[in-house]
Each structure stands twice: as C-alpha cells, then as structure tokens.
Design a protein around this motif. Structure first.
Motif, PDB file in Angstrom:
ATOM      1  N   GLY A   1       0.822  -1.206   0.000  1.00 57.62           N
ATOM      2  CA  GLY A   1       0.000   0.000   0.000  1.00 57.62           C
ATOM      3  C   GLY A   1       0.851   1.249   0.000  1.00 57.62           C
ATOM      4  O   GLY A   1       2.079   1.206   0.110  1.00 57.62           O
ATOM      5  N   TRP A   2       0.177   2.407  -0.132  1.00 61.24           N
ATOM      6  CA  TRP A   2       0.870   3.683  -0.124  1.00 61.24           C
ATOM      7  C   TRP A   2      -0.075   4.782   0.342  1.00 61.24           C
ATOM      8  O   TRP A   2      -1.307   4.602   0.352  1.00 61.24           O
ATOM      9  CB  TRP A   2       1.421   4.023  -1.509  1.00 61.24           C
ATOM     10  N   ALA A   3       0.495   5.900   0.743  1.00 61.20           N
ATOM     11  CA  ALA A   3      -0.305   7.037   1.197  1.00 61.20           C
ATOM     12  C   ALA A   3       0.458   8.327   0.944  1.00 61.20           C
ATOM     13  O   ALA A   3       1.689   8.352   0.946  1.00 61.20           O
ATOM     14  CB  ALA A   3      -0.636   6.908   2.681  1.00 61.20           C
ATOM     15  N   LEU A   4      -0.306   9.407   0.745  1.00 62.93           N
ATOM     16  CA  LEU A   4       0.266  10.725   0.480  1.00 62.93           C
ATOM     17  C   LEU A   4      -0.628  11.773   1.131  1.00 62.93           C
ATOM     18  O   LEU A   4      -1.863  11.672   1.066  1.00 62.93           O
ATOM     19  CB  LEU A   4       0.356  10.969  -1.026  1.00 62.93           C
ATOM     20  N   SER A   5      -0.018  12.785   1.749  1.00 62.33           N
ATOM     21  CA  SER A   5      -0.820  13.830   2.396  1.00 62.33           C
ATOM     22  C   SER A   5      -0.045  15.132   2.481  1.00 62.33           C
ATOM     23  O   SER A   5       1.186  15.157   2.389  1.00 62.33           O
ATOM     24  CB  SER A   5      -1.238  13.396   3.810  1.00 62.33           C
ATOM     25  N   GLY A   6      -0.804  16.203   2.674  1.00 66.83           N
ATOM     26  CA  GLY A   6      -0.205  17.516   2.855  1.00 66.83           C
ATOM     27  C   GLY A   6      -1.089  18.402   3.712  1.00 66.83           C
ATOM     28  O   GLY A   6      -2.318  18.298   3.651  1.00 66.83           O
ATOM     29  N   ILE A   7      -0.467  19.241   4.520  1.00 67.72           N
ATOM     30  CA  ILE A   7      -1.179  20.247   5.311  1.00 67.72           C
ATOM     31  C   ILE A   7      -0.532  21.599   5.051  1.00 67.72           C
ATOM     32  O   ILE A   7       0.682  21.752   5.227  1.00 67.72           O
ATOM     33  CB  ILE A   7      -1.139  19.946   6.820  1.00 67.72           C
ATOM     34  N   TYR A   8      -1.329  22.548   4.617  1.00 63.93           N
ATOM     35  CA  TYR A   8      -0.840  23.912   4.385  1.00 63.93           C
ATOM     36  C   TYR A   8      -1.488  24.827   5.415  1.00 63.93           C
ATOM     37  O   TYR A   8      -2.726  24.879   5.526  1.00 63.93           O
ATOM     38  CB  TYR A   8      -1.171  24.394   2.979  1.00 63.93           C
ATOM     39  N   THR A   9      -0.664  25.543   6.173  1.00 63.62           N
ATOM     40  CA  THR A   9      -1.162  26.430   7.217  1.00 63.62           C
ATOM     41  C   THR A   9      -0.960  27.877   6.795  1.00 63.62           C
ATOM     42  O   THR A   9       0.170  28.320   6.557  1.00 63.62           O
ATOM     43  CB  THR A   9      -0.442  26.171   8.543  1.00 63.62           C
ATOM     44  N   LEU A  10      -2.055  28.602   6.695  1.00 64.84           N
ATOM     45  CA  LEU A  10      -2.018  30.004   6.314  1.00 64.84           C
ATOM     46  C   LEU A  10      -1.492  30.858   7.460  1.00 64.84           C
ATOM     47  O   LEU A  10      -1.572  30.466   8.634  1.00 64.84           O
ATOM     48  CB  LEU A  10      -3.418  30.464   5.917  1.00 64.84           C
ATOM     49  N   PRO A  11      -0.966  32.041   7.174  1.00 63.92           N
ATOM     50  CA  PRO A  11      -0.442  32.918   8.233  1.00 63.92           C
ATOM     51  C   PRO A  11      -1.471  33.259   9.298  1.00 63.92           C
ATOM     52  O   PRO A  11      -1.120  33.500  10.454  1.00 63.92           O
ATOM     53  CB  PRO A  11       0.001  34.162   7.465  1.00 63.92           C
ATOM     54  N   MET A  12      -2.739  33.259   8.957  1.00 62.95           N
ATOM     55  CA  MET A  12      -3.789  33.579   9.913  1.00 62.95           C
ATOM     56  C   MET A  12      -4.062  32.453  10.898  1.00 62.95           C
ATOM     57  O   MET A  12      -4.861  32.602  11.827  1.00 62.95           O
ATOM     58  CB  MET A  12      -5.082  33.900   9.157  1.00 62.95           C
ATOM     59  N   GLY A  13      -3.414  31.275  10.718  1.00 60.66           N
ATOM     60  CA  GLY A  13      -3.603  30.154  11.630  1.00 60.66           C
ATOM     61  C   GLY A  13      -4.546  29.086  11.138  1.00 60.66           C
ATOM     62  O   GLY A  13      -4.829  28.121  11.862  1.00 60.66           O
ATOM     63  N   LEU A  14      -5.055  29.213   9.909  1.00 64.03           N
ATOM     64  CA  LEU A  14      -5.971  28.232   9.332  1.00 64.03           C
ATOM     65  C   LEU A  14      -5.177  27.166   8.581  1.00 64.03           C
ATOM     66  O   LEU A  14      -4.383  27.480   7.693  1.00 64.03           O
ATOM     67  CB  LEU A  14      -6.951  28.918   8.382  1.00 64.03           C
ATOM     68  N   GLY A  15      -5.398  25.898   8.932  1.00 62.47           N
ATOM     69  CA  GLY A  15      -4.720  24.794   8.279  1.00 62.47           C
ATOM     70  C   GLY A  15      -5.665  24.000   7.405  1.00 62.47           C
ATOM     71  O   GLY A  15      -6.810  23.726   7.789  1.00 62.47           O
ATOM     72  N   LEU A  16      -5.202  23.617   6.207  1.00 58.53           N
ATOM     73  CA  LEU A  16      -5.991  22.843   5.256  1.00 58.53           C
ATOM     74  C   LEU A  16      -5.222  21.574   4.917  1.00 58.53           C
ATOM     75  O   LEU A  16      -4.076  21.635   4.465  1.00 58.53           O
ATOM     76  CB  LEU A  16      -6.256  23.651   3.981  1.00 58.53           C
ATOM     77  N   GLY A  17      -5.833  20.406   5.151  1.00 59.98           N
ATOM     78  CA  GLY A  17      -5.152  19.142   4.931  1.00 59.98           C
ATOM     79  C   GLY A  17      -5.930  18.208   4.033  1.00 59.98           C
ATOM     80  O   GLY A  17      -7.161  18.179   4.055  1.00 59.98           O
ATOM     81  N   LEU A  18      -5.195  17.421   3.228  1.00 56.47           N
ATOM     82  CA  LEU A  18      -5.819  16.454   2.328  1.00 56.47           C
ATOM     83  C   LEU A  18      -4.875  15.269   2.164  1.00 56.47           C
ATOM     84  O   LEU A  18      -3.658  15.448   2.043  1.00 56.47           O
ATOM     85  CB  LEU A  18      -6.097  17.089   0.964  1.00 56.47           C
ATOM     86  N   GLY A  19      -5.452  14.062   2.169  1.00 56.94           N
ATOM     87  CA  GLY A  19      -4.631  12.873   2.019  1.00 56.94           C
ATOM     88  C   GLY A  19      -5.359  11.750   1.309  1.00 56.94           C
ATOM     89  O   GLY A  19      -6.598  11.737   1.221  1.00 56.94           O
ATOM     90  N   TYR A  20      -4.568  10.805   0.789  1.00 59.22           N
ATOM     91  CA  TYR A  20      -5.132   9.645   0.090  1.00 59.22           C
ATOM     92  C   TYR A  20      -4.279   8.425   0.436  1.00 59.22           C
ATOM     93  O   TYR A  20      -3.043   8.516   0.499  1.00 59.22           O
ATOM     94  CB  TYR A  20      -5.131   9.867  -1.421  1.00 59.22           C
ATOM     95  N   ALA A  21      -4.939   7.294   0.654  1.00 60.98           N
ATOM     96  CA  ALA A  21      -4.238   6.048   0.950  1.00 60.98           C
ATOM     97  C   ALA A  21      -4.907   4.903   0.196  1.00 60.98           C
ATOM     98  O   ALA A  21      -6.116   4.934  -0.060  1.00 60.98           O
ATOM     99  CB  ALA A  21      -4.242   5.756   2.447  1.00 60.98           C
TER     100      ALA A  21
END
Length: 336
Positions: A183-203
C-alpha cells in the motif's frame, strides 16, 4: 528547512510529548529519552461502550521512548526512534502485566530536503487524522479504517518534509510481507499565516482473498488556532475498511473544539460518527458519540482531566446486542 526541526517534529508527533530530555550529546551524536505515565480510570462504561460490572476499569499506561541523532555532515544526519507502551491489566484479578507493546521502531536519514525513515511508523495520512485527534480519551477512529492509512504499521518507508514554513508533506509506502497487501499514502497540510490549516490525504492498499476488495481512503481536515482556541474538523470516506471482512464502503466525521484559559484550565468538546456500509447488508455505525473534557495543567508536564462520553450507539444500528453505555474517565498524566 532545518533537519533538526524535522527530527524534532517527527519525534513529537509519534511520542505525543514534546518534553523528551537530551541525556547525551558528544561529537555530533545525541540521545533523548521521553514518555509518559498516565492513570486512567473508567466508570459506568468502557471506552468501547460495554458496561462495567464492578466499580472501575483501570486503563492506566506508561510509554517510554528513545530518540537518537548522529551528524554525518553539515545538513545531513542519521536519526532513529523507538517507543514502547505497557498497560495495566484491567481484569478483576491482581495479575501484573509483564509485556511491553512495541509502538514505533524506525531509523532514517534527515537533511534540509526532508527525512526518509524505515521501520514501524505512521502512514502519511495520519497527520490529517491528528488534526482532530486531540480529544483526551477516545478520538482517532479515522486512522484505523485501512491498513495503508493506519498508525504504527510495519514494513513502512516514509518521507516527511516541511517547506515555506507552512507546508507539511508526507508520503509512505507499505511493503507487506504477505502477498497482495502492499500500500501507499500521500498527504499535505498547508497552514495560512492567519492560523488556518488545510489538509488532504489519500491512501490505498491491496487486500488478499476472493471476497475482499482493495482498500482506498480519502481524508481531509481543517483546523484553526488562535491564542488559546483550537478547532478541528475532519472527514474521511473510502472502500474496503478492515473493520468488516467483506466488501464495504465507510465514512467518518470528527470534530473537536478546545479552549485553554489563562488559569491553566482547558475545556474540550469532541464529536465523532463513523459508519460502515457493507455490500448487501444494512449500514451500521462503528462510533457515534459526544465527549466533554475538562483538563487542568499543574505545569508543563503534569495534568489531570475528567472526560464524560455520551455514547449514542444503539443495538439496532451498530451490530451490538445492547445499547452502548456512557463513560466517565478520570485521569492523571505525567509527561517526561
């Protein structure tokens, strides 16, 4: 991006504690030791919703971890981490538990471009599920649906990188010992300067057997932090949950809100609902609860907390023979 920051982030993530103490540092080699000791007593019902016939179920535990780093050259080093956990026996007898459970055991290489690690470790998508896995007692079901998206998996190769002081990227590969289980998985979290984080992943991973579909999972999360406030929401869906032997679909939503007051008291509200939809059978819930937690921090290493879990699992909607019990947990935790 600094290699020391990468190594520290990985160690903090898997150990759950940022208080590991450096006990040795010489000639480019360092060694740190950390962990926690935690009393956890459950009353009325267990965390899984079963009735407690006696007064209390003891779920106390201790974790011990060791992390090492050796400098190979400027900006390039070797890293390693091990963590084990021992729980008290919760049965009515007074037997002691002689066994330690292996949680993490990996070694790797770290540079300014990121870290590559080999061994027993978290899948890449776990960083998304941890955006809501902050509730003190019972959270975290989203990371247990499929093998390639779970925490503490064997035979794993993982990459972790942090870029632009905002983007956390992870990739992992499960090289299974058995046939048709890679199996495999990939993900990322981007955090904006205002403190809001957006994350997405797939496995995704293969499943052996004529009656087992291959597993896939999409997971997303949003979090926000401002001073003492933290809010996180996560959602996942996919096919082939390991919680059901045959073909199935699954989904789960999880949310948490917490606020830490200047008095060192923290209030936490959590919600979770997860469902399995088996092929040809009725959909049922694997989790459905609201949780209220109050935490008091004596200092940076010692805290006490009380959690009350309102368990909404019913006998006719969760493959249970009876409705789930609510649960009260009282605890004292020491991090070192």
């Amino acid at each position: 991006m600094k290699k020391a920051a990468i190594a520290t982030a990985i160690t903090t993530l898997v150990s759950g504690s940022a208080f590991a103490a450096e006990v040795y540092n010489s000639d480019g080699n360092s060694l740190s030791i950390g962990g926690r000791a935690e009393f956890r007593g459950d009353f009325q019902g267990t965390s899984g919703g079963d009735k407690i016939d006696g007064t209390m179920q003891n779920n106390s535990r201790v974790r011990i971890n060791v992390g090492g780093e050796t400098q190979i050259s400027n900006g390039f080093s070797g890293i390693a981490f091990y963590e084990a956990e021992q729980k008290v026996k919760s049965s009515g007898s007074n037997d002691k538990n002689d066994n330690f459970e292996q949680r993490y055991m990996w070694a790797g290489l770290s540079s300014d471009a990121g870290a590559v690690t080999f061994g027993r470790q978290d899948a890449a998508t776990v960083q998304i599920s941890q955006m809501t896995d902050t509730v003190t007692s019972h959270s975290g079901i989203q990371k247990t649906f499929i093998q390639a998206g779970d925490e503490q998996i064997n035979n794993a190769i993982a990459y972790s990188g942090y870029f632009m002081d905002a983007l956390s990227v992870k990739a992992s590969f499960l090289l299974a010992e058995e046939e048709n289980e890679n199996g495999w998985a990939l993900s990322g979290i981007y955090t904006l300067p205002m403190g809001l984080g957006l994350g997405l992943g797939y496995a995704a991973n293969d499943n052996p057997g004529a009656n087992a579909q291959d597993s896939t999972q999409v997971i997303g999360g949003v979090n926000y932090r401002l001073d003492g406030l933290y809010v996180g929401v996560g959602y996942t869906q996919g096919d082939g949950s390991k919680k059901f032997a045959g073909d199935n679909k699954f989904n789960s939503v999880e949310a948490v809100a917490q606020y830490r007051f200047e008095s060192n008291f923290e209030a936490v509200l959590g919600y979770q609902k997860g469902e399995i939809d088996p092929d040809g059978l009725d959909k049922y819930s694997v989790s459905d609860y609201v949780e209220f937690t109050g935490v008091y921090y004596f200092n940076s290493t010692l805290r006490t907390y009380a959690t009350y879990k309102l368990n909404n699992l019913k006998a006719d909607s969760s493959q249970r023979t009876e409705d789930a019990e609510n649960s009260l947990r009282l605890a004292l935790r020491y991090d070192f």
